[in-house]
Write a protein that holds these residues in place. Structure first.
Motif, PDB file in Angstrom:
ATOM      1  N   LYS A  16      18.746  -0.357  -8.074  1.00  0.00           N
ATOM      2  CA  LYS A  16      17.842  -1.351  -7.497  1.00  0.00           C
ATOM      3  C   LYS A  16      16.413  -0.954  -7.826  1.00  0.00           C
ATOM      4  O   LYS A  16      16.050   0.227  -7.759  1.00  0.00           O
ATOM      5  CB  LYS A  16      18.010  -1.416  -5.982  1.00  0.00           C
ATOM      6  N   SER A  17      15.645  -1.938  -8.169  1.00  0.00           N
ATOM      7  CA  SER A  17      14.246  -1.640  -8.448  1.00  0.00           C
ATOM      8  C   SER A  17      13.522  -1.425  -7.121  1.00  0.00           C
ATOM      9  O   SER A  17      13.764  -2.130  -6.143  1.00  0.00           O
ATOM     10  CB  SER A  17      13.593  -2.784  -9.227  1.00  0.00           C
ATOM     11  N   ALA A  18      12.691  -0.423  -7.096  1.00  0.00           N
ATOM     12  CA  ALA A  18      11.953  -0.110  -5.877  1.00  0.00           C
ATOM     13  C   ALA A  18      10.937  -1.212  -5.604  1.00  0.00           C
ATOM     14  O   ALA A  18      10.190  -1.618  -6.489  1.00  0.00           O
ATOM     15  CB  ALA A  18      11.240   1.228  -6.031  1.00  0.00           C
ATOM     16  N   LYS A  19      10.958  -1.671  -4.364  1.00  0.00           N
ATOM     17  CA  LYS A  19      10.002  -2.709  -3.999  1.00  0.00           C
ATOM     18  C   LYS A  19       8.632  -2.068  -3.834  1.00  0.00           C
ATOM     19  O   LYS A  19       8.502  -1.039  -3.171  1.00  0.00           O
ATOM     20  CB  LYS A  19      10.412  -3.368  -2.687  1.00  0.00           C
ATOM     21  N   PRO A  20       7.637  -2.673  -4.421  1.00  0.00           N
ATOM     22  CA  PRO A  20       6.299  -2.116  -4.222  1.00  0.00           C
ATOM     23  C   PRO A  20       5.880  -2.332  -2.767  1.00  0.00           C
ATOM     24  O   PRO A  20       6.155  -3.374  -2.178  1.00  0.00           O
ATOM     25  CB  PRO A  20       5.420  -2.924  -5.185  1.00  0.00           C
ATOM     26  N   LYS A  21       5.271  -1.312  -2.189  1.00  0.00           N
ATOM     27  CA  LYS A  21       4.810  -1.426  -0.813  1.00  0.00           C
ATOM     28  C   LYS A  21       3.580  -2.312  -0.775  1.00  0.00           C
ATOM     29  O   LYS A  21       2.677  -2.174  -1.604  1.00  0.00           O
ATOM     30  CB  LYS A  21       4.489  -0.052  -0.231  1.00  0.00           C
ATOM     31  N   ALA A  22       3.575  -3.176   0.182  1.00  0.00           N
ATOM     32  CA  ALA A  22       2.448  -4.086   0.327  1.00  0.00           C
ATOM     33  C   ALA A  22       1.232  -3.305   0.805  1.00  0.00           C
ATOM     34  O   ALA A  22       1.328  -2.473   1.710  1.00  0.00           O
ATOM     35  CB  ALA A  22       2.784  -5.190   1.318  1.00  0.00           C
ATOM     36  N   ASP A  23       0.136  -3.542   0.186  1.00  0.00           N
ATOM     37  CA  ASP A  23      -1.115  -2.944   0.601  1.00  0.00           C
ATOM     38  C   ASP A  23      -1.574  -3.655   1.869  1.00  0.00           C
ATOM     39  O   ASP A  23      -1.632  -4.882   1.893  1.00  0.00           O
ATOM     40  CB  ASP A  23      -2.174  -3.135  -0.501  1.00  0.00           C
ATOM     41  N   PRO A  24      -1.870  -2.902   2.933  1.00  0.00           N
ATOM     42  CA  PRO A  24      -2.312  -3.603   4.131  1.00  0.00           C
ATOM     43  C   PRO A  24      -3.635  -4.317   3.850  1.00  0.00           C
ATOM     44  O   PRO A  24      -4.499  -3.794   3.151  1.00  0.00           O
ATOM     45  CB  PRO A  24      -2.488  -2.497   5.164  1.00  0.00           C
ATOM     46  N   LEU A  25      -3.746  -5.502   4.403  1.00  0.00           N
ATOM     47  CA  LEU A  25      -4.971  -6.268   4.183  1.00  0.00           C
ATOM     48  C   LEU A  25      -6.165  -5.604   4.853  1.00  0.00           C
ATOM     49  O   LEU A  25      -7.273  -5.652   4.365  1.00  0.00           O
ATOM     50  CB  LEU A  25      -4.801  -7.695   4.724  1.00  0.00           C
ATOM     51  N   PHE A  26      -5.893  -4.981   5.997  1.00  0.00           N
ATOM     52  CA  PHE A  26      -6.983  -4.369   6.735  1.00  0.00           C
ATOM     53  C   PHE A  26      -6.519  -3.035   7.281  1.00  0.00           C
ATOM     54  O   PHE A  26      -5.543  -2.973   8.012  1.00  0.00           O
ATOM     55  CB  PHE A  26      -7.417  -5.275   7.886  1.00  0.00           C
ATOM     56  N   LYS A  27      -7.192  -1.985   6.891  1.00  0.00           N
ATOM     57  CA  LYS A  27      -6.872  -0.661   7.409  1.00  0.00           C
ATOM     58  C   LYS A  27      -8.155  -0.078   7.990  1.00  0.00           C
ATOM     59  O   LYS A  27      -9.116   0.170   7.261  1.00  0.00           O
ATOM     60  CB  LYS A  27      -6.345   0.227   6.281  1.00  0.00           C
TER      61      LYS A  27
END
Length: 173
Positions: A16-27
């Motif tokens: 399975k291809s690793a899902k890219p982690k979503a960059d949080p919109l606001f940190k």
């Protein structure tokens, strides 16, 4: 599918291809704990936390140190939260203004302090000769600081778990 071998066909499992982690919109730059100021009170107060926030913000000239929220704790203390880019330590420069605003609202202030992470722990092997109370705690705290780092602070008076009669014959507990 792989090549056939006899009556069986070997099937290779697809990776399975690793899902890219979503960059949080606001940190936020600082964590919530690092942005909180705790106002400990000596008695309950009927004041609405939003009134406190409004009056405190009116007293503080520096808008970067204004508070975005205020809430009451179950122990009738108040927590003021700074903006996402302002640590509570910077807002503590205005402790006098905060206290004046609270006194205007007749909130009985005991202590105003920046919130911080803390831990509760059990220590073994403490000499029973250190005694009891805050003096014993300071002695133990200085020993911990020398061994584990200067950031250790004692928040409460330490207490023995065992009774004094049980510790009488012991050298450590």
């Amino acid at each position: 599918p792989g090549p056939a071998q006899g009556n069986f066909q070997v099937i290779e499992r697809k990776k399975k291809s690793a899902k890219p982690k979503a960059d949080p919109l606001f940190k936020p730059e600082y964590t919530k704990i690092n942005r909180e100021i705790i106002v400990e009170t000596t008695a309950p107060s009927d004041v609405n936390p939003s009134e406190i926030r409004t009056l405190v913000n009116a007293r503080i000239q520096d808008e970067s140190c204004h508070f975005i929220s205020a809430r009451r704790t179950p122990k009738d203390n108040f927590i003021l939260e700074t903006k996402f880019v302002t640590p509570a330590t910077k807002a503590m420069e205005y402790a006098k203004e905060i206290e004046e605003a609270l006194l205007t609202l007749q909130v009985p202030v005991a202590v105003i302090r920046a919130n911080s992470k803390w831990s509760k722990f059990l220590l073994h092997g403490i000499p029973t000769t250190v005694g009891e109370g805050i003096e014993a705690g300071q002695l133990v705290a200085s020993e911990i600081r020398s061994n584990y780092g200067e950031n250790f602070q004692l928040a409460q008076v330490p207490r023995w778990i065992s009774r004094a009669e049980t510790r009488m014959e012991k050298t450590h507990s």
